[in-house]
Design a protein around this motif. Sequence first.
Motif, PDB file in Angstrom:
ATOM      1  N   GLY A   8       0.806  -1.215   0.000  1.00  0.00           N
ATOM      2  CA  GLY A   8       0.000   0.000   0.000  1.00  0.00           C
ATOM      3  C   GLY A   8       0.831   1.252   0.000  1.00  0.00           C
ATOM      4  N   GLY A   9       2.033   1.209  -0.582  1.00  0.00           N
ATOM      5  CA  GLY A   9       2.891   2.372  -0.642  1.00  0.00           C
ATOM      6  C   GLY A   9       3.732   2.581   0.593  1.00  0.00           C
ATOM      7  N   GLU A  10       3.620   1.724   1.585  1.00  0.00           N
ATOM      8  CA  GLU A  10       4.371   1.851   2.831  1.00  0.00           C
ATOM      9  C   GLU A  10       5.338   0.686   2.975  1.00  0.00           C
ATOM     10  OE1 GLU A  10       4.364   4.141   5.096  1.00  0.00           O
ATOM     11  OE2 GLU A  10       2.630   5.367   4.563  1.00  0.00           O
ATOM     12  N   GLN A  11       6.525   0.975   3.510  1.00  0.00           N
ATOM     13  CA  GLN A  11       7.463  -0.079   3.859  1.00  0.00           C
ATOM     14  C   GLN A  11       7.079  -0.637   5.227  1.00  0.00           C
ATOM     15  OE1 GLN A  11      10.250  -1.597   2.638  1.00  0.00           O
ATOM     16  NE2 GLN A  11      10.061  -0.695   0.613  1.00  0.00           N
ATOM     17  N   ARG A  12       6.827  -1.949   5.289  1.00  0.00           N
ATOM     18  CA  ARG A  12       6.450  -2.569   6.545  1.00  0.00           C
ATOM     19  C   ARG A  12       7.300  -3.801   6.774  1.00  0.00           C
ATOM     20  NH1 ARG A  12       0.005  -1.806   5.281  1.00  0.00           N
ATOM     21  NH2 ARG A  12      -0.182   0.295   6.137  1.00  0.00           N
ATOM     22  N   LEU A  13       7.573  -4.060   8.041  1.00  0.00           N
ATOM     23  CA  LEU A  13       8.368  -5.220   8.397  1.00  0.00           C
ATOM     24  C   LEU A  13       7.432  -6.395   8.636  1.00  0.00           C
ATOM     25  CD1 LEU A  13      11.252  -6.230   9.033  1.00  0.00           C
ATOM     26  CD2 LEU A  13      10.787  -5.697  11.430  1.00  0.00           C
ATOM     27  N   CYS A  14       7.629  -7.471   7.876  1.00  0.00           N
ATOM     28  CA  CYS A  14       6.779  -8.650   7.995  1.00  0.00           C
ATOM     29  C   CYS A  14       7.635  -9.848   8.396  1.00  0.00           C
ATOM     30  CB  CYS A  14       6.061  -8.939   6.673  1.00  0.00           C
ATOM     31  SG  CYS A  14       5.043  -7.564   6.108  1.00  0.00           S
ATOM     32  N   SER A  15       7.064 -10.712   9.230  1.00  0.00           N
ATOM     33  CA  SER A  15       7.779 -11.883   9.714  1.00  0.00           C
ATOM     34  C   SER A  15       7.124 -13.139   9.158  1.00  0.00           C
ATOM     35  CB  SER A  15       7.764 -11.916  11.243  1.00  0.00           C
ATOM     36  OG  SER A  15       8.491 -13.014  11.727  1.00  0.00           O
ATOM     37  N   TYR A  16       7.948 -14.028   8.612  1.00  0.00           N
ATOM     38  CA  TYR A  16       7.484 -15.294   8.056  1.00  0.00           C
ATOM     39  C   TYR A  16       7.988 -16.419   8.957  1.00  0.00           C
ATOM     40  CZ  TYR A  16       6.331 -12.530   3.962  1.00  0.00           C
ATOM     41  OH  TYR A  16       5.793 -11.578   3.117  1.00  0.00           O
ATOM     42  N   ILE A  17       7.050 -17.227   9.445  1.00  0.00           N
ATOM     43  CA  ILE A  17       7.374 -18.229  10.463  1.00  0.00           C
ATOM     44  C   ILE A  17       6.881 -19.597  10.008  1.00  0.00           C
ATOM     45  CG2 ILE A  17       7.066 -18.900  12.873  1.00  0.00           C
ATOM     46  CD1 ILE A  17       6.500 -15.954  13.477  1.00  0.00           C
ATOM     47  N   VAL A  18       7.761 -20.574  10.142  1.00  0.00           N
ATOM     48  CA  VAL A  18       7.386 -21.953   9.859  1.00  0.00           C
ATOM     49  C   VAL A  18       7.023 -22.607  11.194  1.00  0.00           C
ATOM     50  CG1 VAL A  18       8.154 -24.193   8.991  1.00  0.00           C
ATOM     51  CG2 VAL A  18       8.893 -22.083   7.843  1.00  0.00           C
ATOM     52  N   GLY A  19       5.772 -23.074  11.303  1.00  0.00           N
ATOM     53  CA  GLY A  19       5.328 -23.700  12.546  1.00  0.00           C
ATOM     54  C   GLY A  19       4.159 -22.962  13.153  1.00  0.00           C
ATOM     55  N   ASP A  20       3.629 -23.503  14.239  1.00  0.00           N
ATOM     56  CA  ASP A  20       2.479 -22.907  14.910  1.00  0.00           C
ATOM     57  C   ASP A  20       2.930 -21.788  15.855  1.00  0.00           C
ATOM     58  OD1 ASP A  20       0.652 -24.612  13.693  1.00  0.00           O
ATOM     59  OD2 ASP A  20       0.962 -26.182  15.198  1.00  0.00           O
ATOM     60  N   PHE A  21       2.123 -20.754  15.964  1.00  0.00           N
ATOM     61  CA  PHE A  21       2.434 -19.652  16.873  1.00  0.00           C
ATOM     62  C   PHE A  21       1.162 -18.851  17.108  1.00  0.00           C
ATOM     63  CE2 PHE A  21       2.937 -18.050  12.603  1.00  0.00           C
ATOM     64  CZ  PHE A  21       2.380 -16.787  12.642  1.00  0.00           C
ATOM     65  N   ASP A  22       1.171 -18.079  18.178  1.00  0.00           N
ATOM     66  CA  ASP A  22       0.085 -17.167  18.499  1.00  0.00           C
ATOM     67  C   ASP A  22       0.583 -15.762  18.217  1.00  0.00           C
ATOM     68  OD1 ASP A  22      -1.462 -15.224  20.090  1.00  0.00           O
ATOM     69  OD2 ASP A  22      -2.503 -16.996  20.860  1.00  0.00           O
ATOM     70  N   ALA A  23       0.018 -15.117  17.198  1.00  0.00           N
ATOM     71  CA  ALA A  23       0.520 -13.815  16.768  1.00  0.00           C
ATOM     72  C   ALA A  23       0.435 -12.776  17.882  1.00  0.00           C
ATOM     73  CB  ALA A  23      -0.252 -13.335  15.536  1.00  0.00           C
ATOM     74  N   THR A  24      -0.647 -12.803  18.658  1.00  0.00           N
ATOM     75  CA  THR A  24      -0.815 -11.817  19.733  1.00  0.00           C
ATOM     76  C   THR A  24       0.251 -11.982  20.802  1.00  0.00           C
ATOM     77  OG1 THR A  24      -3.205 -11.750  19.349  1.00  0.00           O
ATOM     78  CG2 THR A  24      -2.401 -10.928  21.476  1.00  0.00           C
ATOM     79  N   GLU A  25       0.495 -13.219  21.216  1.00  0.00           N
ATOM     80  CA  GLU A  25       1.509 -13.469  22.242  1.00  0.00           C
ATOM     81  C   GLU A  25       2.908 -13.156  21.718  1.00  0.00           C
ATOM     82  OE1 GLU A  25       1.224 -14.169  25.429  1.00  0.00           O
ATOM     83  OE2 GLU A  25      -0.934 -13.933  25.186  1.00  0.00           O
ATOM     84  N   LEU A  26       3.140 -13.499  20.450  1.00  0.00           N
ATOM     85  CA  LEU A  26       4.454 -13.236  19.871  1.00  0.00           C
ATOM     86  C   LEU A  26       4.701 -11.732  19.768  1.00  0.00           C
ATOM     87  CD1 LEU A  26       7.028 -14.295  18.602  1.00  0.00           C
ATOM     88  CD2 LEU A  26       5.827 -14.508  16.415  1.00  0.00           C
ATOM     89  N   ARG A  27       3.673 -10.981  19.365  1.00  0.00           N
ATOM     90  CA  ARG A  27       3.821  -9.537  19.277  1.00  0.00           C
ATOM     91  C   ARG A  27       4.075  -8.934  20.653  1.00  0.00           C
ATOM     92  NH1 ARG A  27       2.300  -6.152  15.414  1.00  0.00           N
ATOM     93  NH2 ARG A  27       1.042  -7.775  14.414  1.00  0.00           N
ATOM     94  N   ARG A  28       3.351  -9.434  21.659  1.00  0.00           N
ATOM     95  CA  ARG A  28       3.535  -8.920  23.019  1.00  0.00           C
ATOM     96  C   ARG A  28       4.957  -9.197  23.514  1.00  0.00           C
ATOM     97  NH1 ARG A  28      -0.396 -11.380  25.218  1.00  0.00           N
ATOM     98  NH2 ARG A  28      -1.891  -9.689  25.011  1.00  0.00           N
ATOM     99  N   HIS A  29       5.470 -10.386  23.221  1.00  0.00           N
ATOM    100  CA  HIS A  29       6.828 -10.733  23.657  1.00  0.00           C
ATOM    101  C   HIS A  29       7.861  -9.853  22.945  1.00  0.00           C
ATOM    102  CE1 HIS A  29      10.369 -13.084  24.696  1.00  0.00           C
ATOM    103  NE2 HIS A  29      10.648 -13.174  23.400  1.00  0.00           N
ATOM    104  N   LEU A  30       7.718  -9.675  21.634  1.00  0.00           N
ATOM    105  CA  LEU A  30       8.673  -8.862  20.893  1.00  0.00           C
ATOM    106  C   LEU A  30       8.604  -7.396  21.317  1.00  0.00           C
ATOM    107  CD1 LEU A  30       8.285 -10.375  17.297  1.00  0.00           C
ATOM    108  CD2 LEU A  30      10.141 -10.754  18.923  1.00  0.00           C
TER     109      LEU A  30
END
Length: 384
Positions: A8-30
Motif C-alpha cells: 500500500g505504498g508503505e514499507q512494513r516489516l513482515c515476519s514469516y514463520i514456519v510452525g504454529d504460533f500465536d501472533a498476539t503473544e508473539l507480538r507482546r513478547h517482541l
Amino acid sequence: MSTPLATGGEQRLCSYIVGDFDATELRRHLSATLPDYMVPSAFVKLDSLPLTPSGKADRRNLPDPHLGAQAAYTAPRSDGERIICSLFEEILGVERVGIHDNFFELGGHSLLATRLINAASKVFAAEIPLKTIFDQPTPARFQEAIRSGSTAAAPPIRKTGQAEAPLSFAQSRLWFLDQFEEGSTAYNIPAAFRIQGDLDIDALEKSLAFLIRRHGSLRTIFREAPSGEAFQRIETSVDFTLVVEVVEGDNIREILAREANFRFNLSQGPLYRFRLWEIGHQDYVFTANIHHIVFDGWSSGVLFSELAQCYDAFTRDQSPKLTDAPADYSDYAQWQREVAGRGTAPRADRLLERQARGYSRTPQPAHRPSASRDPDYPGRVCRP
C-alpha cells in the motif's frame, strides 16, 4: 525470518514463520524486548520457506501478508468510534476497520502511529500521548482513553517567527549524541535519485532554493549559549547554489558512499547537502543528504513532493503555489517545552555527566541508521 515489504505504498516489516504460533503473544513478547520499529507489522505462517536453487531463502517468492481486519467486524457505536475507525482506514490504507481491530495487526508501525496521534489530536482537540495507541490499539479502547479524560486539552502551536528557539526533546537527544560522538554520520538521512531525460537544471536549482527559504528547518543551526544551554537558530537567508559535476558513471558508487557519509557540523550548517552528478547524456544522479536533527522519514515525503511541484512550476516560468505552513518545527519545539513545563534544553555538561556516571546502564541508541545504500542508484527512477 523477517523482511521489509512495500504494501500500500508503505514499507512494513513482515515476519514469516514456519510452525504454529500465536501472533498476539508473539507480538507482546517482541514488544517487550525490541524497539517498536523492529516489531513486525504482520506475522505470516508458512509450511516451509521458499528456497532458491542454491538452497537460500527466496525472498522474492514470499507471499504477501494479508493486512485486513483481524477480528470479527463490529461496527462503530458512536461518533467518536466512527471517527477513529475512519482515521485507522485512512492511515493504514485498509477498506474497513471495526472497533475491535488492532492497529498494529492491521499493518501499523511507529511512523504510522505518530500520524494517527497527530490526526486524532487535531480532531479531538486534545493532547494524546503517543503511548496511548500502543496501550489502547483498537478504536474502542482508543476512544475510551480519550473519553475518560486520560488526555488533556493542549494549547495550539503558534507561529512565532522567532529566530531562536529551544530544542525539542528529540533534538536534545540528537544534539547530545553529536556532542558525545562529534562528527558521527549515523544520523544522516541520505537519498539518491537517477534522472534520465531532459532535465532543467536551472529549474531544479530554483526549486531547491525555494524550499530552503520556505522551510525554517533547512535554515537551522544549533549552538550552545554561554550558560551551557543548547538552542536552535533559524537563519533568515541562505545562499544556495546547486553543485553540478560531470563524473564517470563507474565512479558513481564511490560518490554515493562518500555523500552518504558527509560529516555535518551542527553549529555551522547547512545541515543539508544537495548535489547533481552528470554521468552521461541526459543521465543524472541527484543526491540529497540531510541530518536527522532537522529532518525525518515523514518529512522526506513532504520535501520531495513539494520539490516536484516547484520543479513543474519553474519549468513553466510560474511561481510555485504551495499552502503556507501553519508553523515551523522551531515553533513546535517551543510549544513542546511550554506544554511540558520546561523552558530550556538540557545542559550539555549535565547530560555528559549523567552519561559518564551510568555508562554501563544507560541504553545507547538501538538503531544506528546505515548510511549505505543499494549501489545501483537507490531511490526512484524519474524519466521526464
